[in-house]
Scaffold this active site. Structure first.
Site, short mmCIF file in Angstrom:
data_model
loop_
_atom_site.label_atom_id
_atom_site.label_comp_id
_atom_site.label_asym_id
_atom_site.label_seq_id
_atom_site.Cartn_x
_atom_site.Cartn_y
_atom_site.Cartn_z
N HIS A 1 0.84 -1.20 0.00
CA HIS A 1 0.00 0.00 0.00
C HIS A 1 0.88 1.26 0.00
O HIS A 1 0.62 2.20 -0.76
CB HIS A 1 -0.86 0.06 1.27
CG HIS A 1 -1.96 -0.95 1.37
ND1 HIS A 1 -2.08 -1.81 2.45
CD2 HIS A 1 -3.02 -1.24 0.56
CE1 HIS A 1 -3.16 -2.56 2.31
NE2 HIS A 1 -3.74 -2.25 1.16
N LYS B 1 -16.06 -6.94 5.52
CA LYS B 1 -14.80 -7.68 5.49
C LYS B 1 -14.36 -8.14 6.88
O LYS B 1 -13.32 -8.79 7.01
CB LYS B 1 -13.70 -6.80 4.88
CG LYS B 1 -13.62 -6.86 3.38
CD LYS B 1 -12.23 -6.50 2.88
CE LYS B 1 -12.03 -6.86 1.43
NZ LYS B 1 -10.69 -6.49 0.95
N ARG C 1 -2.31 -5.84 -8.27
CA ARG C 1 -1.27 -6.87 -8.06
C ARG C 1 -1.34 -7.82 -9.24
O ARG C 1 -1.19 -7.42 -10.37
CB ARG C 1 -1.49 -7.59 -6.73
CG ARG C 1 -1.12 -6.75 -5.53
CD ARG C 1 -1.70 -7.29 -4.28
NE ARG C 1 -3.15 -7.18 -4.33
CZ ARG C 1 -3.94 -7.13 -3.28
NH1 ARG C 1 -3.42 -7.21 -2.07
NH2 ARG C 1 -5.24 -7.01 -3.40
N SER D 1 -2.90 -7.86 2.73
CA SER D 1 -3.06 -7.75 4.19
C SER D 1 -3.41 -9.11 4.78
O SER D 1 -2.95 -9.46 5.87
CB SER D 1 -4.15 -6.73 4.54
OG SER D 1 -3.79 -5.45 4.11
P1 ADP Z 1 -10.04 -3.27 -0.41
O1 ADP Z 1 -10.82 -3.99 0.64
O2 ADP Z 1 -10.71 -1.99 -0.88
O3 ADP Z 1 -9.58 -4.12 -1.57
P2 ADP Z 1 -7.28 -3.25 0.47
O4 ADP Z 1 -6.70 -2.55 1.66
O5 ADP Z 1 -7.19 -4.73 0.43
O6 ADP Z 1 -8.75 -2.72 0.37
O7 ADP Z 1 -6.59 -2.68 -0.85
C1 ADP Z 1 -6.71 -1.33 -1.25
C2 ADP Z 1 -6.15 -1.17 -2.64
O8 ADP Z 1 -4.75 -1.40 -2.63
C3 ADP Z 1 -6.71 -2.17 -3.67
O9 ADP Z 1 -6.80 -1.52 -4.93
C4 ADP Z 1 -5.66 -3.25 -3.73
O10 ADP Z 1 -5.65 -3.92 -4.99
C5 ADP Z 1 -4.39 -2.41 -3.56
N1 ADP Z 1 -3.25 -3.16 -3.02
C6 ADP Z 1 -3.17 -3.81 -1.85
N2 ADP Z 1 -1.95 -4.40 -1.71
C7 ADP Z 1 -1.25 -4.09 -2.85
C8 ADP Z 1 0.05 -4.41 -3.33
N3 ADP Z 1 0.87 -5.19 -2.64
N4 ADP Z 1 0.42 -3.94 -4.55
C9 ADP Z 1 -0.43 -3.18 -5.27
N5 ADP Z 1 -1.68 -2.84 -4.86
C10 ADP Z 1 -2.09 -3.30 -3.68
#
Ligand code: ADP
Length: 162
Positions: A17, A41, A90, A128
């Site tokens: 992130h 979630k 990703r 995460s």
């Molecule tokens: P959500 O529940 O909205 O998916 P997340 O916290 O899981 O929230 O992710 C927020 C955003 O960050 C999403 O667009 C996700 O694809 C992106 N993201 C999370 N981890 C990575 C990573 N390692 N590389 C690129 N993008 C990421």
């Protein structure tokens, strides 16, 4: 002043992130990291704690604000006077969900653009959920999380187990 909104659950914020945030600030003047309540979630961390950890993990990146948010993203973006939604990509597996959301948001507000950024390849597998699993098995977290976030995650899982 061009503002981007980076919405997500951030449960907790990872180095993936943070990498996306650091990249996005090269494109806009200000990034608001919008930490979603997202009860569906069932996040491990409370909203206020996820906000606090996101602030800690991004404190060295200039131009970043972190805020809690609940409700319709397009409304939030409008209220903040923002210009674009930033999301991270990703593997291919993220694509379908992200594609649907971007088109839905565009349907709700045709002027709104979603910009996708890829994190550095060393974080391209990082989620995460995966980090929480590694933490629950006692694995090293340094490569995945800011040290204070790692400390808080370890403590949280410890409290849960006892
Ligand atoms: P959500 O529940 O909205 O998916 P997340 O916290 O899981 O929230 O992710 C927020 C955003 O960050 C999403 O667009 C996700 O694809 C992106 N993201 C999370 N981890 C990575 C990573 N390692 N590389 C690129 N993008 C990421």
């Amino acid at each position: 002043m061009i503002t981007g909104i980076y919405p997500g659950t951030f449960d907790p914020i990872t180095r993936g992130h943070a990498d996306v945030i650091a990249r996005s600030i090269r494109l806009v003047d200000r990034i608001i990291v919008a930490v979603a309540l997202n009860p569906g979630k069932e996040p491990l961390f409370e909203l206020a704690e996820r906000v606090e950890l996101a602030k800690i993990a991004t404190q060295d990146i200039p131009g970043v604000d972190v805020e809690p948010f609940d409700g319709l993203l397009v409304e939030y973006v409008k209220n903040r006077g923002a210009h674009a939604i930033i999301r991270g990509l990703r593997a291919v597996s993220d694509f379908e969900h992200e594609f649907q959301m971007a088109l839905l948001n565009r349907k709700l507000n045709s002027h709104l653009e979603t910009v996708f950024l890829m994190a550095s390849e060393e974080y391209s597998y990082l989620t995460s959920s995966m980090v929480k699993e590694v933490a629950s098995l006692g694995g090293p977290l340094h490569d995945f999380l800011h040290p204070q976030v790692a400390e808080r995650l370890t403590a949280r899982l410890h409290v849960r187990r006892s």
